[in-house]
Design a protein around this motif. Structure first.
Motif, PDB file in Angstrom:
ATOM      1  N   ARG A  90      33.958  28.607  34.122  1.00 21.86           N
ATOM      2  CA  ARG A  90      34.230  29.354  33.189  1.00 21.86           C
ATOM      3  C   ARG A  90      34.328  30.969  33.637  1.00 21.86           C
ATOM      4  N   LEU A  91      33.543  31.489  34.539  1.00 23.29           N
ATOM      5  CA  LEU A  91      33.306  32.757  34.727  1.00 23.29           C
ATOM      6  C   LEU A  91      34.554  33.179  35.635  1.00 23.29           C
ATOM      7  N   VAL A  92      35.074  32.262  36.643  1.00 22.08           N
ATOM      8  CA  VAL A  92      36.290  32.522  37.510  1.00 22.08           C
ATOM      9  C   VAL A  92      37.586  32.394  36.402  1.00 22.08           C
ATOM     10  N   ALA A  93      37.599  31.563  35.487  1.00 25.52           N
ATOM     11  CA  ALA A  93      38.795  31.839  34.368  1.00 25.52           C
ATOM     12  C   ALA A  93      38.912  33.043  33.657  1.00 25.52           C
ATOM     13  N   ALA A  94      37.623  33.652  33.254  1.00 24.70           N
ATOM     14  CA  ALA A  94      37.361  34.861  32.676  1.00 24.70           C
ATOM     15  C   ALA A  94      37.790  36.040  33.530  1.00 24.70           C
ATOM     16  N   ALA A  95      37.452  35.960  34.777  1.00 24.91           N
ATOM     17  CA  ALA A  95      37.930  37.049  35.567  1.00 24.91           C
ATOM     18  C   ALA A  95      39.413  37.069  35.936  1.00 24.91           C
ATOM     19  N   ALA A  96      39.866  35.907  36.002  1.00 22.00           N
ATOM     20  CA  ALA A  96      41.400  35.728  36.434  1.00 22.00           C
ATOM     21  C   ALA A  96      42.143  36.619  35.348  1.00 22.00           C
ATOM     22  N   GLY A  97      41.722  36.801  34.189  1.00 24.94           N
ATOM     23  CA  GLY A  97      42.385  37.363  33.015  1.00 24.94           C
ATOM     24  C   GLY A  97      42.235  39.036  32.986  1.00 24.94           C
ATOM     25  N   VAL A  98      41.637  39.535  33.977  1.00 22.99           N
ATOM     26  CA  VAL A  98      41.171  40.833  33.918  1.00 22.99           C
ATOM     27  C   VAL A  98      42.045  41.604  34.983  1.00 22.99           C
ATOM     28  N   PRO A  99      42.848  42.584  34.326  1.00 21.57           N
ATOM     29  CA  PRO A  99      43.821  43.376  35.554  1.00 21.57           C
ATOM     30  C   PRO A  99      42.915  43.954  36.651  1.00 21.57           C
ATOM     31  N   GLY A 100      43.616  43.907  37.874  1.00 21.77           N
ATOM     32  CA  GLY A 100      43.041  44.696  39.080  1.00 21.77           C
ATOM     33  C   GLY A 100      41.879  43.672  39.707  1.00 21.77           C
ATOM     34  N   VAL A 101      41.833  42.579  39.289  1.00 22.62           N
ATOM     35  CA  VAL A 101      40.947  41.517  39.828  1.00 22.62           C
ATOM     36  C   VAL A 101      41.312  40.607  40.959  1.00 22.62           C
ATOM     37  N   GLN A 102      40.848  40.490  41.937  1.00 22.05           N
ATOM     38  CA  GLN A 102      41.336  39.483  42.810  1.00 22.05           C
ATOM     39  C   GLN A 102      40.265  38.243  42.999  1.00 22.05           C
ATOM     40  N   VAL A 103      40.468  36.987  42.909  1.00 21.07           N
ATOM     41  CA  VAL A 103      39.824  35.861  42.930  1.00 21.07           C
ATOM     42  C   VAL A 103      40.059  35.051  44.044  1.00 21.07           C
ATOM     43  N   ARG A 104      39.217  34.776  45.144  1.00 21.76           N
ATOM     44  CA  ARG A 104      39.218  34.188  46.142  1.00 21.76           C
ATOM     45  C   ARG A 104      38.108  32.958  46.013  1.00 21.76           C
ATOM     46  N   ASP A 105      38.779  31.744  45.984  1.00 16.15           N
ATOM     47  CA  ASP A 105      37.858  30.487  45.762  1.00 16.15           C
ATOM     48  C   ASP A 105      37.904  29.849  47.011  1.00 16.15           C
ATOM     49  N   LEU A 106      36.717  30.226  47.787  1.00 16.12           N
ATOM     50  CA  LEU A 106      36.346  29.784  48.982  1.00 16.12           C
ATOM     51  C   LEU A 106      36.515  28.286  49.330  1.00 16.12           C
ATOM     52  N   TYR A 107      36.081  27.442  48.558  1.00 20.15           N
ATOM     53  CA  TYR A 107      36.077  26.169  48.804  1.00 20.15           C
ATOM     54  C   TYR A 107      37.431  25.641  48.598  1.00 20.15           C
ATOM     55  N   ALA A 108      38.356  26.383  47.801  1.00 22.62           N
ATOM     56  CA  ALA A 108      40.104  25.922  47.813  1.00 22.62           C
ATOM     57  C   ALA A 108      40.615  26.475  49.145  1.00 22.62           C
ATOM     58  N   LEU A 109      40.315  27.451  49.313  1.00 22.69           N
ATOM     59  CA  LEU A 109      40.993  28.238  50.626  1.00 22.69           C
ATOM     60  C   LEU A 109      40.590  27.558  52.197  1.00 22.69           C
ATOM     61  N   TYR A 110      39.210  27.171  52.278  1.00 21.28           N
ATOM     62  CA  TYR A 110      38.742  26.658  53.372  1.00 21.28           C
ATOM     63  C   TYR A 110      37.946  25.328  53.001  1.00 21.28           C
ATOM     64  N   PRO A 111      38.809  24.226  52.648  1.00 17.38           N
ATOM     65  CA  PRO A 111      38.182  22.911  52.537  1.00 17.38           C
ATOM     66  C   PRO A 111      37.405  22.455  53.908  1.00 17.38           C
ATOM     67  N   ASP A 112      38.033  22.603  54.840  1.00 20.39           N
ATOM     68  CA  ASP A 112      37.693  22.429  56.488  1.00 20.39           C
ATOM     69  C   ASP A 112      36.758  23.161  56.866  1.00 20.39           C
ATOM     70  N   TYR A 113      36.272  24.269  56.069  1.00 18.17           N
ATOM     71  CA  TYR A 113      35.334  25.369  56.794  1.00 18.17           C
ATOM     72  C   TYR A 113      35.942  26.253  57.915  1.00 18.17           C
ATOM     73  N   ASP A 114      37.225  26.017  57.889  1.00 16.31           N
ATOM     74  CA  ASP A 114      37.857  26.931  58.908  1.00 16.31           C
ATOM     75  C   ASP A 114      38.396  28.314  58.432  1.00 16.31           C
ATOM     76  N   ILE A 115      37.564  29.419  58.454  1.00 23.63           N
ATOM     77  CA  ILE A 115      37.724  30.588  57.741  1.00 23.63           C
ATOM     78  C   ILE A 115      38.604  31.483  58.377  1.00 23.63           C
ATOM     79  N   ASP A 116      39.747  31.988  57.745  1.00 20.94           N
ATOM     80  CA  ASP A 116      40.342  33.098  58.279  1.00 20.94           C
ATOM     81  C   ASP A 116      39.807  34.371  58.124  1.00 20.94           C
ATOM     82  N   VAL A 117      39.203  34.650  59.313  1.00 21.74           N
ATOM     83  CA  VAL A 117      38.591  35.868  59.173  1.00 21.74           C
ATOM     84  C   VAL A 117      39.278  37.247  59.132  1.00 21.74           C
TER      85      VAL A 117
END
Length: 210
Positions: A27-54
């Motif tokens: 719910r917090l992520v959804a609330a933040a996504a509606g605020v202008p100027g905010v970038q949300v990065r969902d780490l588990y969606a971006l890196y399900p294999d834990y291979d982080i793009d540093v």
């Protein structure tokens, strides 16, 4: 949940191992996504294999003025992928140490939830300590990088919180994001100078291995 565009304002690093079961953080992520100027990065969606793009993560942090650490408290700390993110992204010579200081002057804000109620974080209860006792690793990570650690926004007892309590908490979160940095309490918070790390203590400079 993930926005890959760059923002010069607020960056939210969100980490939850199982969003489907999240009552509050989603719910917090959804609330933040509606605020202008905010970038949300969902780490588990971006890196399900834990291979982080540093480099990508460093670019995102470098572009922000406020970095929000949003996650459930698990075993008195952060989820595993978030800890790996810290290990791999906040490198010597970039985040801290000689030729580092890229994060100097930025703000970092912990927004987290606990399963147990606030009363459980007490010397006479099963968690044995006030919750503030678990904050030093966050505070010192910020200090090492010269970042100002803002007072955390917590929702204790998230497992049993009512729908109204969750909605109210999400609204407070969104309102705070919209009004940053015009928060009255920031006037009393000094900027944090980066900790000086001697060259002898830099990674790879110590004799032997740890």
């Amino acid at each position: 949940m993930t926005t890959d565009g760059q923002s010069s304002g607020v960056l939210i690093l969100a980490a939850h191992p199982n969003w489907r079961e999240s009552r509050v953080n989603a719910r917090l992520v959804a609330a933040a996504a509606g605020v202008p100027g905010v970038q949300v990065r969902d780490l588990y969606a971006l890196y399900p294999d834990y291979d982080i793009d540093v480099p990508a993560e460093q670019r995102a942090v470098e572009a922000a003025t406020l970095v929000v650490l949003l996650h459930p408290i698990q075993w008195y700390s952060m989820p595993a992928l978030f800890k790996l993110w810290l290990d791999e992204v906040l490198t010597y010579g970039w985040a801290y140490g000689a030729n580092g200081g890229v994060l100097q002057g930025k703000d970092v804000w912990l927004v987290a939830t606990t399963g147990g109620p606030e009363s459980s974080y007490h010397p006479q209860s099963y968690n044995r300590y006030f919750f503030d006792a678990f904050l030093p690793p966050y505070e010192q990570t910020a200090a090492l990088c010269g970042m100002r650690f803002l007072p955390p926004l917590m929702l204790h007892g998230a497992n049993r919180a009512s729908e109204q309590e969750i909605a109210d908490h999400a609204q407070v979160f969104a309102d705070r994001l919209r009004t940053y940095p015009q928060w009255p309490e920031l006037d009393d918070l000094e900027q944090c100078p980066a900790c000086v790390v001697p060259l002898t203590d830099r990674p790879g400079n110590s004799p032997g291995t740890r």
